[in-house]
Design a protein around this motif. Structure first.
Motif, PDB file in Angstrom:
ATOM      1  N   ARG A   1       0.828  -1.126  -0.029  1.00 26.96           N
ATOM      2  CA  ARG A   1      -0.125  -0.273   0.013  1.00 26.96           C
ATOM      3  C   ARG A   1       0.749   1.188   0.135  1.00 26.96           C
ATOM      4  NH1 ARG A   1      -3.699  -1.973   3.862  1.00 26.96           N
ATOM      5  NH2 ARG A   1      -2.582  -0.719   5.424  1.00 26.96           N
TER       6      ARG A   1
ATOM      7  N   GLN B   1       1.359   3.931  -2.957  1.00 26.75           N
ATOM      8  CA  GLN B   1       0.923   5.429  -2.701  1.00 26.75           C
ATOM      9  C   GLN B   1       1.707   6.393  -3.693  1.00 26.75           C
ATOM     10  OE1 GLN B   1       0.202   5.287   1.647  1.00 26.75           O
ATOM     11  NE2 GLN B   1       0.742   7.306   1.482  1.00 26.75           N
TER      12      GLN B   1
ATOM     13  N   MET C   1      -4.040   7.594  -9.369  1.00 28.50           N
ATOM     14  CA  MET C   1      -4.820   7.131 -10.545  1.00 28.50           C
ATOM     15  C   MET C   1      -6.233   7.792 -10.911  1.00 28.50           C
ATOM     16  SD  MET C   1      -5.684   3.081 -11.789  1.00 28.50           S
ATOM     17  CE  MET C   1      -6.184   2.768 -13.246  1.00 28.50           C
TER      18      MET C   1
ATOM     19  N   ASN D   1     -14.991   7.766 -10.349  1.00 28.16           N
ATOM     20  CA  ASN D   1     -15.117   7.043  -9.001  1.00 28.16           C
ATOM     21  C   ASN D   1     -14.777   8.013  -7.877  1.00 28.16           C
ATOM     22  OD1 ASN D   1     -15.551   4.691 -10.403  1.00 28.16           O
ATOM     23  ND2 ASN D   1     -13.570   3.984 -10.039  1.00 28.16           N
ATOM     24  N   LEU D   2     -15.648   9.258  -8.164  1.00 20.54           N
ATOM     25  CA  LEU D   2     -15.332  10.229  -6.801  1.00 20.54           C
ATOM     26  C   LEU D   2     -16.354   9.486  -5.631  1.00 20.54           C
ATOM     27  CD1 LEU D   2     -16.019  13.556  -8.565  1.00 20.54           C
ATOM     28  CD2 LEU D   2     -13.858  12.554  -7.682  1.00 20.54           C
ATOM     29  N   PHE D   3     -16.301  10.056  -4.511  1.00 17.28           N
ATOM     30  CA  PHE D   3     -16.796   9.530  -3.392  1.00 17.28           C
ATOM     31  C   PHE D   3     -18.144  10.581  -3.298  1.00 17.28           C
ATOM     32  CE2 PHE D   3     -12.316   8.744  -1.965  1.00 17.28           C
ATOM     33  CZ  PHE D   3     -12.349   7.647  -2.388  1.00 17.28           C
TER      34      PHE D   3
ATOM     35  N   LEU E   1     -19.013  12.701  -0.350  1.00 12.53           N
ATOM     36  CA  LEU E   1     -18.301  13.680   0.339  1.00 12.53           C
ATOM     37  C   LEU E   1     -18.251  14.741  -0.871  1.00 12.53           C
ATOM     38  CD1 LEU E   1     -15.175  11.484   1.272  1.00 12.53           C
ATOM     39  CD2 LEU E   1     -16.918  12.542   2.699  1.00 12.53           C
TER      40      LEU E   1
ATOM     41  N   GLU F   1      -9.813  13.738   2.058  1.00  9.50           N
ATOM     42  CA  GLU F   1     -10.078  12.364   2.567  1.00  9.50           C
ATOM     43  C   GLU F   1      -8.757  11.494   2.970  1.00  9.50           C
ATOM     44  OE1 GLU F   1     -12.655  11.150   4.252  1.00  9.50           O
ATOM     45  OE2 GLU F   1     -11.511   9.344   4.981  1.00  9.50           O
ATOM     46  N   ALA F   2      -8.148  11.253   1.854  1.00  7.40           N
ATOM     47  CA  ALA F   2      -6.975  10.185   1.891  1.00  7.40           C
ATOM     48  C   ALA F   2      -5.790  10.898   2.658  1.00  7.40           C
ATOM     49  CB  ALA F   2      -6.510   9.760   0.384  1.00  7.40           C
TER      50      ALA F   2
ATOM     51  N   THR G   1      -6.925  10.611   6.325  1.00  4.16           N
ATOM     52  CA  THR G   1      -6.863   9.334   6.936  1.00  4.16           C
ATOM     53  C   THR G   1      -5.650   8.541   6.746  1.00  4.16           C
ATOM     54  OG1 THR G   1      -8.103   8.429   5.010  1.00  4.16           O
ATOM     55  CG2 THR G   1      -9.520   8.949   7.002  1.00  4.16           C
ATOM     56  N   VAL G   2      -5.061   8.476   5.513  1.00  8.30           N
ATOM     57  CA  VAL G   2      -3.882   7.597   5.025  1.00  8.30           C
ATOM     58  C   VAL G   2      -2.682   8.321   5.814  1.00  8.30           C
ATOM     59  CG1 VAL G   2      -2.377   6.518   3.148  1.00  8.30           C
ATOM     60  CG2 VAL G   2      -5.195   6.760   3.074  1.00  8.30           C
TER      61      VAL G   2
ATOM     62  N   ARG H   1      -7.737  15.149  -6.684  1.00  4.42           N
ATOM     63  CA  ARG H   1      -7.819  14.207  -5.610  1.00  4.42           C
ATOM     64  C   ARG H   1      -6.743  13.419  -5.571  1.00  4.42           C
ATOM     65  NH1 ARG H   1     -12.614   9.840  -4.971  1.00  4.42           N
ATOM     66  NH2 ARG H   1     -11.806   8.938  -6.957  1.00  4.42           N
ATOM     67  N   ALA H   2      -6.375  13.015  -6.778  1.00  2.00           N
ATOM     68  CA  ALA H   2      -5.135  11.897  -6.946  1.00  2.00           C
ATOM     69  C   ALA H   2      -3.870  12.986  -6.444  1.00  2.00           C
ATOM     70  CB  ALA H   2      -5.094  11.407  -8.383  1.00  2.00           C
TER      71      ALA H   2
ATOM     72  N   MET I   1      -2.488  13.806  -2.785  1.00  3.21           N
ATOM     73  CA  MET I   1      -1.694  12.766  -2.037  1.00  3.21           C
ATOM     74  C   MET I   1      -0.321  12.825  -2.646  1.00  3.21           C
ATOM     75  SD  MET I   1      -3.161  10.857   0.103  1.00  3.21           S
ATOM     76  CE  MET I   1      -2.378   9.300   0.318  1.00  3.21           C
TER      77      MET I   1
END
Ligand SMILES: Nc1ncnc2c1ncn2[C@@H]1O[C@H](COP(=O)(O)OP(=O)(O)OP(=O)(O)O)[C@@H](O)[C@H]1O
Ligand SMILES: [Mg+2]
Lengths: 217, 258
Positions: free
Chosen positions: B91, B95, B99, B105-107, B110, B118-119, B122-123, B167-168, B171
């Protein structure tokens, strides 16, 4: 009018018992059902099979039978045989039974969330647990509100089944008064009480649905 | 220029993948250097998506090796045993790759801003104060700052895809993978997404883009790869590949596309 006040006391006491059974069942069966749903969807074949069998058993036999079994027959079962007082026996039966129904609702809700959501979370580096907690379960909640609302309203009415253990819930209290006083008035009042409880639930769920309506899938 | 020997950003060696009887990847190898923009083209069913998905562990390969910035996600021993890094390790390695999917594939539960943070929250365990300014900056970059508190269902397809890109990027990946990012869009909306991708390429992001947009491949990529039947048939600078394709299969495909 006087008579109404006179029967209000016993009926309210009965409502108290009904509400206790209702609230305790909901409080315990919802998390248990969620746990069962997660096991059912896990990668552990044994757990999947066991939960599947459990759900089949609980949904395939009458709740009243389960309650009678736990109260009267469980004491004679070898090894786990214990004698439970009526109230805990009733709660145990309701929790075990409703957890099975809730598990199916949760399972369907979780499965209705698309594979793309898991993949999006994974490529962002989220673990399985994080994905469940932050992405899948919150989306599940919105989807299960209608069936959950149904099931909860059914539970309010199902609580009347505890009369078989001779517990004085709302319906049994009303029946006692009807038999004593030769009037159907207590039934009418009891019906009104049930209607108020389901009305409050309906209203609560409607509010929740509205809250979740801020987004569309 | 200081001559430092740097690891390639991404190495894929001899990737094999089958779904049942169907061998979808038949020995795909690719090395991507820092800042390269690779366009992957090829007919439907040639294994382009599967190739990308094997790079970031959305699919498990049957044989081969994937290295991200020098770290092995998966290796294969001499006797053909395919070994993945332990889950948490895998993982962490993956990271480094962001992608973007064909269907965004948005949430949905939210808001746009929440999708971005989000990531990182949390990540990476960042605080809101740390990540929000970056998220806002990314939203400005893709031109969607005004939509930061909107839910995805209120956005057009092109806007959704730009949010997905942001969003990608939130990170802070070293590599960005795109799987046909404009294929689900109405033709008039592809331009805005391609512009964001082009901007990213101009900033020297390492990118791997599966696309049917031949003009994007030709104008933006530093190298174009033509895949067919689960293998890389031909690869080269876009001027070469589009101008003088060597292989008959490439020629046939390009004749059909252009
Ligand atoms: N999960 C899967 N299970 C079985 N077969 C699969 C699966 N995923 C892909 N395939 C098959 O693998 C082959 C390659 O699929 P892939 O999606 O990688 O092609 P592609 O080049 O991306 O095509 P397209 O341009 O249509 O997206 C196809 O024949 C597809 O049917
Ligand atoms: Mg594809």
């Amino acid at each position: 009018m006087d008579y109404l006040f006179q029967i209000l006391g016993p009926l309210l006491a009965g409502t108290g018992v009904t509400l206790q059974v209702f609230a305790l069942t909901l409080l315990l069966a919802v998390p248990l059902g969620l746990g069962l749903a997660l096991l059912r969807l896990s990668h552990w074949p044994l757990a999947r099979t066991l939960v599947g069998g459990y759900v089949w058993l609980m949904r395939g036999t009458p709740l009243m039978l389960q309650m009678l079994f736990i109260y009267f027959a469980l004491p004679f079962v070898p090894v786990i045989g214990i004698r439970l007082p009526d109230f805990p026996a009733a709660i145990l039966a309701f929790v075990l039974n409703y957890a099975a129904y809730f598990a199916e609702i949760f399972r369907a809700g979780i499965q209705s969330v698309g594979k793309g959501q898991y993949e999006a979370a994974q490529v962002l580096g989220m673990s399985r647990a994080q994905t469940m907690r932050r992405i899948i379960l919150p989306q599940m909640v919105k989807r299960i509100l209608p069936p959950l609302s149904n099931e909860t309203i059914t539970l309010v009415k199902d609580t009347s089944l505890i009369y078989v253990l001779a517990m004085n819930d709302l319906l049994r209290a009303a029946r006692g008064l009807v038999q004593r006083d030769f009037t159907t008035m207590p039934f009418v009042v009891a019906a009104a009480f049930y209607l108020v409880m389901t009305l409050l639930l309906t209203w609560g769920f409607a509010r929740l649905e509205k809250k979740y309506a801020v987004y569309d899938d | 220029m200081p001559s430092t020997t740097t690891e390639p950003m991404l190495v894929a060696r001899d990737l094999h993948k089958r779904f049942g009887e169907h061998e979808v990847l038949r020995g795909v190898s690719l090395t991507v250097g820092k800042g390269e923009v690779i366009a992957v083209i090829g007919p439907s069913g040639s294994g382009k998506s599967t190739f990308l998905r094997c790079l970031n562990h959305l699919e498990n390969i049957d044989r081969g090796e994937v290295r991200i910035a020098g770290e092995a996600l998966v290796t294969t021993t001499a006797d053909g045993l395919c070994r993945y890094a332990p889950e948490a390790e895998a993982r962490r390695i993956c990271q480094r790759m962001g992608m973007v999917f064909q269907h965004f594939n948005l949430f949905p539960h939210l808001t746009v801003l929440q999708n971005l943070i989000e990531a990182p929250l949390t990540v990476k365990g960042l605080s809101r104060a740390e990540i929000e300014p970056l998220a806002d900056e990314l939203l400005r970059k893709v031109g969607l700052f005004a939509k930061r508190d909107a839910y995805p269902s209120r956005l057009s397809g092109g806007q959704k895809q730009r949010v997905a890109i942001a969003r990608a990027l939130a990170m802070a990946p070293d590599i960005m993978l795109f799987d046909e990012p404009t294929s689900a869009l109405d033709p008039e909306l592809t331009g805005e997404v391609l512009r964001s991708m082009r901007q990213l390429a101009d900033e020297h992001m390492t990118m791997l883009v599966v696309t049917h947009e031949m003009s994007f491949a030709r104008d933006v990529s530093t190298r174009t790869i033509f895949m067919d039947g689960g293998e890389i048939v031909e690869a080269g600078a876009p001027q070469e590949l589009f101008g003088r394709p060597q292989q008959a299969r490439t020629q046939a495909f390009l004749r059909h596309m252009l």
